[in-house]
Design an enzyme around this catalytic site. Structure first.
Site, PDB file in Angstrom:
ATOM      1  N   GLU A  85     -26.913  14.323  -0.426  1.00 59.98           N
ATOM      2  CA  GLU A  85     -28.283  14.448   0.058  1.00 59.98           C
ATOM      3  C   GLU A  85     -29.226  13.480  -0.656  1.00 59.98           C
ATOM      4  OE1 GLU A  85     -30.563  18.091  -1.122  1.00 59.98           O
ATOM      5  OE2 GLU A  85     -28.644  18.659  -2.032  1.00 59.98           O
ATOM      6  N   GLY A 128      -4.765  -9.497 -11.675  1.00 63.38           N
ATOM      7  CA  GLY A 128      -4.846 -10.168 -10.382  1.00 63.38           C
ATOM      8  C   GLY A 128      -3.508 -10.231  -9.665  1.00 63.38           C
ATOM      9  N   ARG A 186     -16.046  -7.310 -12.172  1.00 62.76           N
ATOM     10  CA  ARG A 186     -16.877  -8.428 -11.713  1.00 62.76           C
ATOM     11  C   ARG A 186     -16.925  -8.447 -10.188  1.00 62.76           C
ATOM     12  NH1 ARG A 186     -15.528 -13.891 -10.929  1.00 62.76           N
ATOM     13  NH2 ARG A 186     -13.429 -13.425 -11.653  1.00 62.76           N
ATOM     14  N   CYS A 191       0.816  -1.211   0.000  1.00 65.71           N
ATOM     15  CA  CYS A 191       0.000   0.000   0.000  1.00 65.71           C
ATOM     16  C   CYS A 191       0.849   1.260   0.000  1.00 65.71           C
ATOM     17  CB  CYS A 191      -0.937   0.009   1.199  1.00 65.71           C
ATOM     18  SG  CYS A 191      -1.963   1.494   1.287  1.00 65.71           S
ATOM     19  N   ASP A 218      -3.135  -9.861   2.636  1.00 63.55           N
ATOM     20  CA  ASP A 218      -3.362 -10.416   1.306  1.00 63.55           C
ATOM     21  C   ASP A 218      -2.863 -11.838   1.141  1.00 63.55           C
ATOM     22  OD1 ASP A 218      -4.294  -7.887   0.880  1.00 63.55           O
ATOM     23  OD2 ASP A 218      -2.941  -7.395  -0.767  1.00 63.55           O
ATOM     24  N   GLY A 226      -9.512  -6.402 -15.662  1.00 63.31           N
ATOM     25  CA  GLY A 226     -10.839  -5.852 -15.423  1.00 63.31           C
ATOM     26  C   GLY A 226     -11.144  -5.565 -13.980  1.00 63.31           C
ATOM     27  N   ALA A 267      13.144 -13.592   4.997  1.00 59.49           N
ATOM     28  CA  ALA A 267      13.003 -14.607   6.042  1.00 59.49           C
ATOM     29  C   ALA A 267      12.167 -15.765   5.520  1.00 59.49           C
ATOM     30  CB  ALA A 267      12.346 -14.005   7.278  1.00 59.49           C
ATOM     31  N   THR A 278      -6.037  -2.966   2.239  1.00 62.72           N
ATOM     32  CA  THR A 278      -5.146  -2.527   3.310  1.00 62.72           C
ATOM     33  C   THR A 278      -5.846  -2.384   4.662  1.00 62.72           C
ATOM     34  OG1 THR A 278      -3.636  -1.449   1.777  1.00 62.72           O
ATOM     35  CG2 THR A 278      -3.608  -0.661   4.045  1.00 62.72           C
ATOM     36  N   ALA A 313     -13.655   1.575  -1.795  1.00 54.76           N
ATOM     37  CA  ALA A 313     -13.593   2.632  -2.807  1.00 54.76           C
ATOM     38  C   ALA A 313     -12.692   2.185  -3.943  1.00 54.76           C
ATOM     39  CB  ALA A 313     -13.055   3.929  -2.202  1.00 54.76           C
ATOM     40  N   TYR A 348     -10.004  -3.475 -10.081  1.00 52.46           N
ATOM     41  CA  TYR A 348      -9.853  -2.073  -9.697  1.00 52.46           C
ATOM     42  C   TYR A 348      -8.496  -1.501 -10.085  1.00 52.46           C
ATOM     43  CZ  TYR A 348      -7.195  -3.548  -5.531  1.00 52.46           C
ATOM     44  OH  TYR A 348      -6.257  -4.068  -4.689  1.00 52.46           O
ATOM     45  N   ILE A 349      -7.432  -2.297 -10.062  1.00 58.15           N
ATOM     46  CA  ILE A 349      -6.121  -1.776 -10.449  1.00 58.15           C
ATOM     47  C   ILE A 349      -6.118  -1.400 -11.928  1.00 58.15           C
ATOM     48  CG2 ILE A 349      -3.659  -2.332 -10.682  1.00 58.15           C
ATOM     49  CD1 ILE A 349      -3.924  -4.132  -8.248  1.00 58.15           C
TER      50      ILE A 349
END
Length: 459
Positions: free
Chosen positions: A441, A263, A206, A43, A304, A177, A115, A312, A342, A179-180
Site C-alpha cells: 500500500e 559473471g 552495480r 534456469c 544469454d 558483487g 552440436a 530467463t 527480482a 545477484y548470484i
C-alpha cells in the site's frame, strides 16, 4: 520437398531454445533440437529454480526464531544438507521430464548430442558423428560461469558446483558483487555457514539503484554476512584441510570453501560460429539485430548467448518472438528497455524501470521514498526493514522507476511492472485504492516528495 533435413535446428535446449522450438513447430515447421546435457537449461537445471529452492530452505532459520513472538514454541531442530540436495534433484528431474514431454508433444525431435555449426545451413552432431542441414539455425546455448585466472582457482567452485556439494561447509567466502553472489551469500548464511562476501568495488550490485544497494548491504550485515568491499583474492592455497586465501591487500583469510560468482560468459567457444561467418562480440557474445538475426541471414540467436539481458523470461520472450516473426508471419520485436527484475537476496530486491541516477541524466525528476519495519516484524522481533522508492518524471508525472527492498519484493515488482510498462503516472498510482494492511500500500500512498537524506531509523 525441402532440400534441408529441418526447417529449423536449435542448438541448446534451455528456456529460449525450447520456447522457440515449440512455437515454430506449432506453426508447422519441422524442428530439431540438440542438447548435450539436460533439457531445461541453466534456469531449470542449475540456476534460478534450484537456487530459489535453496533460498526457501535458508529462510527457515530466521522463521523458527521469529515464531516465538507469535506465541509458538519451536522445539529441537536441525538441518540436513543432503536431504535438501536430494529433494532438489527430484524436482529438477521432474521439470526436466516436463520439458522433454512438451517438446515431444509439439513434434520437436530431441537429439542428445553436442552440436557445432559447420556453415550457414549445416550442423554437426558430435555424439552421432554425422551432419544435418537446416533452412535456419538458432543458437541458444546460454552462458557459463566465469572463473578468473587466479593461482589456485582449481580449489574454488562456481554456482554450478554449489548445487551439488557433498557436504555443507562450515565456512565459505563468496567472491562477486552481482545477484548470484548476494543470493548465495544469503543462502549459505541462512543455512548456518559462516559467510563472507568479497567484492572488488566500493559497493556491490552495480547497475541497481544506489539506495537499494546501500540498504541491502546494511541488512545483509545485520543478518551476519561479512561484507568486504574493495577486496579481492590474489591466490588460493589448500593447506591442512582448509583453504588459505591471500587477498590483494596482503591479508590472509582461512575458509573451507570459495565460491566465485564473478559473471558469466557466452558458451560460444568451439561452436564454429566465426568460421561460419557469424560476428561475435569481445566477450564471445553473438551479435544480433532486433529480430535476433546474426550477421548470417539463416542463423539466429536468443538468450544469454547474445548478452542482451541475461534473464530467463527475456530468453523465453526472445525465442517466442523469433518463432512468431519467422514462422508465424508476425512482426514481433522484444522491448528490452523495461524489464521487471527480482533478486532473491535476503531481503529481496525488486526493480523496474530507471534508477535515480539514470533518470537524472534524462531530466528533472521527483523522488518518493519510504523505509519501515513491516507489520510482521513488530511481533517477530526482526529488525529487517522494507524500502520503497518511486522515480517520477517531474514534467510528465510518469513513473520512470520503482525500486523495492523487502519481503515479497519479487512478487510485488511483477504487478508494478505492468503499470510502469503501460506508462502509468504518479497521479494514477495515487488514485489507486490501497490494500490495507500490506507493505504494497505504500506504493500508492506516498505523497511527500523526498527532499533530504532518508532517515534510516526503524519505525
Amino acid at each position: 520437398m525441402s532440400k534441408y533435413n529441418y526447417d529449423l535446428f536449435v542448438i541448446g535446449a534451455g528456456s529460449g531454445g525450447v520456447r522457440a522450438a515449440r512455437i515454430a513447430a506449432s506453426y508447422g515447421a519441422k524442428v530439431g533440437v540438440a542438447e548435450e546435457y539436460r533439457v531445461g537449461g541453466t534456469c531449470v537445471i542449475r540456476g534460478c529454480v534450484p537456487k530459489k529452492l535453496f533460498v526457501y530452505a535458508s529462510h527457515y532459520s530466521e522463521e523458527f526464531e521469529e515464531a516465538a513472538g507469535f506465541g509458538w514454541t519451536v522445539g529441537e531442530r536441525s538441518f540436513d544438507w543432503k536431504t535438501l540436495v536430494a529433494n532438489k534433484d527430484k524436482e529438477i528431474d521432474r521439470l526436466n521430464g516436463i520439458y522433454i514431454r512438451n517438446l515431444e508433444k509439439a513434434g520437436v525431435e530431441i537429439i542428445q548430442s553436442r552440436a557445432t555449426v559447420r556453415d550457414a545451413h549445416t550442423v554437426r552432431l558430435e555424439a552421432e558423428d554425422r551432419e544435418v542441414t537446416a533452412e535456419r539455425i538458432l543458437i541458444a546455448v546460454g552462458a557459463t560461469p566465469y572463473m578468473p585466472d587466479v593461482p589456485g582457482i582449481e580449489h574454488a567452485i562456481s554456482s554450478n558446483e554449489a548445487f551439488h556439494l557433498e557436504e555443507l561447509p562450515k565456512r565459505i567466502v563468496v567472491v562477486g558483487g552481482g545477484y548470484i553472489a548476494v543470493e548465495f551469500a544469503g543462502i549459505f548464511n541462512g543455512l548456518g555457514v559462516e559467510t563472507k562476501q568479497l567484492y572488488r568495488g566500493p559497493l556491490f550490485m552495480r547497475g541497481f539503484d544506489d539506495d537499494l544497494r546501500e540498504m541491502l548491504a546494511e541488512e545483509m550485515m545485520k543478518k551476519g554476512v561479512g561484507l568486504r568491499m574493495n577486496s579481492d583474492i590474489a591466490s588460493i592455497v589448500k593447506k591442512d584441510g582448509e583453504l588459505e586465501l591471500t587477498l590483494t591487500s596482503g591479508e590472509i583469510l582461512k575458509t573451507d570453501a570459495v565460491m566465485y560468482a564473478t559473471g558469466r560468459i557466452p558458451l560460444t567457444r568451439g561452436l564454429g560460429l566465426e568460421e561460419a561467418g557469424v560476428k561475435l562480440g569481445k566477450s564471445g557474445q553473438v551479435i544480433v539485430d532486433e529480430y535476433s538475426k546474426t550477421s548470417v541471414d539463416s542463423i539466429y540467436a536468443v538468450g544469454d548467448v547474445t548478452d542482451r539481458a541475461n534473464l530467463t523470461p527475456v530468453a523465453i520472450r526472445e525465442g517466442h518472438a523469433f518463432a512468431d516473426t519467422v514462422y508465424g508471419g508476425k512482426d514481433v520485436k522484444v522491448d528490452h528497455s523495461i524489464i521487471p527484475t527480482a533478486v532473491f537476496s535476503q531481503p529481496e530486491m525488486g526493480t523496474v524501470g530507471l534508477t535515480e541516477a539514470q533518470a537524472r541524466e534524462r531530466g528533472e525528476i521527483d523522488l518518493y521514498k519510504t523505509a519501515f519495519r513491516g507489520l510482521k516484524n513488530t511481533l517477530s522481533g526482526s529488525q529487517e526493514r522494507t524500502f520503497m522508492k518511486l522515480v517520477v518524471d517531474a514534467k510528465t508525472d510518469k513513473v520512470l522507476g520503482v525500486h523495492i527492498l523487502g519481503q515479497g519484493a519479487g512478487e510485488l515488482i511483477q504487478a508494478v511492472g505492468i503499470a510502469v510498462t503501460m506508462g502509468a503516472t504518479k497521479a494514477q498510482f495515487d488514485a489507486t485504492i490501497a490494500v490495507h494492511p500490506t507493505a504494497a500500500e505504500e506504493l500508492v500512498t506516498l505523497r511527500e516528495k523526498w527532499q533530504a537524506p532518508l532517515v534510516k531509523a526503524a519505525s
